[in-house]
Design an enzyme around this catalytic site. Sequence first.
Site, mmCIF file in Angstrom:
data_model
loop_
_atom_site.group_PDB
_atom_site.id
_atom_site.type_symbol
_atom_site.label_atom_id
_atom_site.label_comp_id
_atom_site.label_asym_id
_atom_site.label_seq_id
_atom_site.Cartn_x
_atom_site.Cartn_y
_atom_site.Cartn_z
ATOM 1 N N TYR A 1 31.554 -22.361 23.044
ATOM 2 C CA TYR A 1 30.858 -22.223 21.503
ATOM 3 C C TYR A 1 29.263 -22.990 21.375
ATOM 4 C CZ TYR A 1 29.802 -24.564 17.560
ATOM 5 O OH TYR A 1 29.492 -24.242 15.979
ATOM 6 N N SER B 1 23.136 -24.194 15.547
ATOM 7 C CA SER B 1 23.919 -25.508 15.544
ATOM 8 C C SER B 1 22.863 -26.165 16.759
ATOM 9 C CB SER B 1 25.375 -25.118 15.776
ATOM 10 O OG SER B 1 25.857 -26.668 16.987
#
Length: 330
Positions: free
Chosen positions: A156, A132
Amino acid sequence: MPPTPSFWLDRPTLVTGATGLVGSWLVRDLLAKRADVVCLIRDEAPRSELHRGGLIRQVRAARGDVCDLALLERVLGEYEIDTVIHLAAQTIVGIANLNPVSTLETNIRGTWSLLEACRRSPRVKQIVLASSDKAYGDHEHLPYAETAPLQGRHPYDVSKSCADLLAQSYACTYQSPVAITRCGNFYGGGDFNWNRIVPGTIRSILRGQRPVIRSDGLFVRDYFYVEDGAAAYMLLAEKLAAQPELRGEAFNFSLESQVTVLDLVNRITRIMDSSLQPEVLNQASHEIRRQYLSAEKARRMLGWNHQYSLDEGLRRTIDWYRNYFAEMDT
């Protein structure tokens, strides 16, 4: 560059995270290319495109957790898997902040479990692993290039930095045939995480309610349409098969655009011909303020380019939700 049908024809392909936003669209595209698709599914998700579109009846489903190494070894062996596309993850930043352990467990342990199972399999030839843009963490110099250090700080972001580095480690140490994608914020039909800005805004407008922006509206993100994402994963798998030297490489996939949350909401309201004004809560915390990517490497090395502009992707997404809620109301 569209996926090559002959490459995927009858290819035993494992997709983890197949009930998720990107996973469902990816499975649809793989089936259209007549791949032999196996999906690893942990929780039932009857609203997902995998179920609603009837795709679940066209795949072979293995039930279990991506952290289960023995299960992964069994699936890779029994289904004679050739290509793996690893999407399974806890992807919601807010949930990661509230429940860091479960996020770290799924995103980090799940990744090394899969990589280790693939290492032990004599048949796996390509692995595409979804990282990501959050793996980069916060940087002053933008856009992110693939050479930028991975320095996530919040739960995250850290989980994605770690998973990304694990993939690079397996490629370097064991010559695992893995390549990495780093994409912007995915959006598209079939996302039922209503606290995300795109589906949440569309649902609010369809219900005649003001859209809600959790932040101050000035956070900059790089939004990436889900069908472009599915095509990028497939293209990378094809290129990895043809060019084994790509193992360990990471590629950004992006429209290379800087879009504030407020601008995105305004685009959606304009496309939907709505006069509703957003409610700005200014409550976001532990999130990176500015992120966008350079996709120059993917264009140069893979011949990749996106198919959908932001407005085109939003129109397709809005149409999907209009149809979805129309079906729910009948």
